[in-house]
Design a protein around this motif. Structure first.
Motif, PDB file in Angstrom:
ATOM      1  N   VAL A 128      44.047  34.909  38.248  1.00  0.00           N
ATOM      2  CA  VAL A 128      42.709  35.513  38.374  1.00  0.00           C
ATOM      3  C   VAL A 128      41.916  34.760  39.429  1.00  0.00           C
ATOM      4  N   ILE A 134      37.213  34.699  34.233  1.00  0.00           N
ATOM      5  CA  ILE A 134      38.193  35.253  33.300  1.00  0.00           C
ATOM      6  C   ILE A 134      38.963  34.096  32.662  1.00  0.00           C
ATOM      7  N   LEU A 140      39.099  40.708  30.877  1.00  0.00           N
ATOM      8  CA  LEU A 140      39.508  41.646  31.927  1.00  0.00           C
ATOM      9  C   LEU A 140      38.721  42.950  31.869  1.00  0.00           C
ATOM     10  N   LYS A 143      36.862  44.628  34.906  1.00  0.00           N
ATOM     11  CA  LYS A 143      37.364  43.982  36.113  1.00  0.00           C
ATOM     12  C   LYS A 143      38.435  44.875  36.780  1.00  0.00           C
ATOM     13  N   VAL A 145      42.139  45.108  37.963  1.00  0.00           N
ATOM     14  CA  VAL A 145      43.374  44.440  37.532  1.00  0.00           C
ATOM     15  C   VAL A 145      44.568  45.121  38.197  1.00  0.00           C
ATOM     16  N   TYR A 172      39.433  48.729  32.167  1.00  0.00           N
ATOM     17  CA  TYR A 172      39.502  48.001  33.434  1.00  0.00           C
ATOM     18  C   TYR A 172      39.852  48.979  34.541  1.00  0.00           C
ATOM     19  N   ASP A 192      40.516  41.373  40.855  1.00  0.00           N
ATOM     20  CA  ASP A 192      40.077  40.185  40.120  1.00  0.00           C
ATOM     21  C   ASP A 192      41.247  39.494  39.420  1.00  0.00           C
ATOM     22  N   ALA A 193      42.232  40.283  39.028  1.00  0.00           N
ATOM     23  CA  ALA A 193      43.373  39.717  38.297  1.00  0.00           C
ATOM     24  C   ALA A 193      44.661  40.404  38.751  1.00  0.00           C
TER      25      ALA A 193
END
Length: 441
Positions: A128, A134, A140, A143, A145, A172, A192-193
């Motif tokens: 992340v 996070i 999550l 966000k 992902v 997400y 973001d992840a």
């Protein structure tokens, strides 16, 4: 007097010529067949194999390249076929479009697929952005992902983990970028992840943590998830795996992992699979691929598919040469051979008697000629016409016997000699009676 039949010498010669020709033809066919079989013997042919390891940016692709390099010495030529991921790879393998595949474990079964080995763990990485705040899966929500591309095993495993943690798809923003696409995105557009499934170290995770300011997040429920899915196990990513200053990760990080599988289409030749297994379990491959040497027992203890027969042959290579099964087989073979030898001997005796019996029938018929003439002479009914008829009858019997001998229906030179001697004796008798009877007339 009717025309006497005669023994056709040319006909017998033609039959013998035909037999010789057929024998030569069979010999030529046998030699050609032996040459073909010899050309197919192991070690005499180079095989070309289509193999896939998913994305060409993943660690599996590197393992496939090393396998291809080491396998050249065993007359194996590899063509590496990139795919969208393990799901896509399994579909190609099941259809026979590729022969061999490194795939992520734990995926749904496919037809026409067999296994060679289960290899190293492939942990699930969740990386992340440092700025994304996070710390756990629940964070999550809301966000962006990246779950990897459709058709990848990473995406399926990530979805299963999120569902287990109570994070729904609508919670997400689902990104579906490949590794190659992520690497060319502007830094501001990166998610973001990112979920990544890879053996250690992962080149993608290393790039994200060292070049794009990402960090690893712990997934501490691997053991609990393994209760629901036996293909998943708990795993620990050691501290400093992706960097020392600063430490990346800063401490040992719990996660979960599947295991890498080497699968093969069921129709691939046993000898090819045996050679691939020889490479895979060799110290040279372990050294070049930077892997621990594979233990055959561990690599085949937990299988998703049935072992391919070629892999079974390789794994049994060190079995004792003389086993109880071999001893039992040899004893059965000995009993069979003895029985077969006795049967052949009895068959030969029967055949020899049959050949002798064939001539005996002809000898008996000649004897009947002799007895008939003598009986007629005793009763006073012997005439010149009777003697001529018996002479014709005797000639026909001789011609029939010689015809059968020439065609192979009757065998045995000694039997033929006895038969002809008997015919000559009866003919002399007929000629003597003929002269006596004609003188009296």
């Amino acid at each position: 007097m009717s025309e006497l039949p005669f023994f056709d010498v040319d006909s017998g010669r033609r039959q013998r010529v035909r037999r010789v020709r057929w024998t030569l033809l069979c010999a030529i066919v046998a030699i050609m067949l032996a040459a073909f079989v010899f050309s197919r013997l192991p070690g005499k042919q180079t095989y070309t194999i289509k193999i896939s390891a998913g994305s060409d940016l993943g660690h599996r692709h590197d393992l496939a390249e090393v396998l291809a390099n080491v396998a050249r010495e065993r007359r194996l030529s590899f063509e590496i076929v990139p795919t969208l991921g393990s799901v896509d790879t399994l579909d190609l393998l099941s259809r026979g479009d590729i022969d061999l595949a490194f795939v992520q474990g734990g995926l749904s079964q496919r037809d026409q697929v067999r296994q060679i080995a289960t290899l190293i763990p492939e942990p699930l990485h969740l990386v992340v952005r440092e700025s994304a705040a996070i710390e756990k899966l629940a964070d999550l929500k809301g966000k962006t992902v990246n779950l990897s591309t459709p058709g990848s095993g990473t995406r399926l495993l990530a979805l299963a983990v999120l569902e287990f943690a109570g994070v729904a798809p609508e919670d997400y923003d689902d990104k579906r970028n490949s590794y190659a696409e992520l690497q060319v995105l502007p830094e501001t557009e990166l998610p973001d992840a990112v979920f990544v499934v890879s053996s250690l170290p992962s080149a993608m995770v290393e790039w994200l943590t060292n070049e794009r300011d990402y960090r690893l997040v712990e997934l501490p429920f691997g053991r609990a998830l393994a209760v629901r899915n036996l293909s998943i196990g708990e795993f620990e990513i050691p501290a400093f795996t992706y960097g020392v200053e600063p430490a990346r990760p800063a401490r040992d990080t719990l996660t979960l992992a599947t295991r890498l599988e080497l699968l093969v289409n069921a129709n691939v030749d046993d000898d090819i699979v045996k050679r691939v297994a020889e490479v895979l379990f060799s110290n040279e491959y372990a050294r070049e691929a930077n892997l621990p040497p594979l233990d055959a027992e561990k690599a085949t203890s937990r299988l998703a598919y049935e072992l391919h027969p070629g892999a079974v042959t390789f794994l049994r290579r060190d079995n004792p040469l003389i086993t109880s099964e071999l001893v039992e087989y040899l004893e059965n073979a000995r009993s069979f051979l003895v029985s077969a030898a006795v049967a052949l001997f009895l068959l030969y005796r029967w055949y020899a008697r049959r050949m002798a019996t064939g001539f005996e029938k002809h000898i008996d018929r000649v004897t009947h000629v002799e007895l008939d003439v003598l009986q007629s002479a005793r009763s006073g009914g012997l005439t010149v016409e009777k003697l001529l008829d018996e002479e014709i009858r005797l000639s026909k019997l001789k011609a029939a016997a010689l015809e059968q001998f020439a065609s192979g229906s009757l065998k045995g030179d000694e039997h033929l000699s006895s038969f002809l001697t008997h015919v000559a004796d009866v003919r002399r008798l007929l000629q003597g009676l003929y002269a006596h009877t004609k003188h009296e007339v």
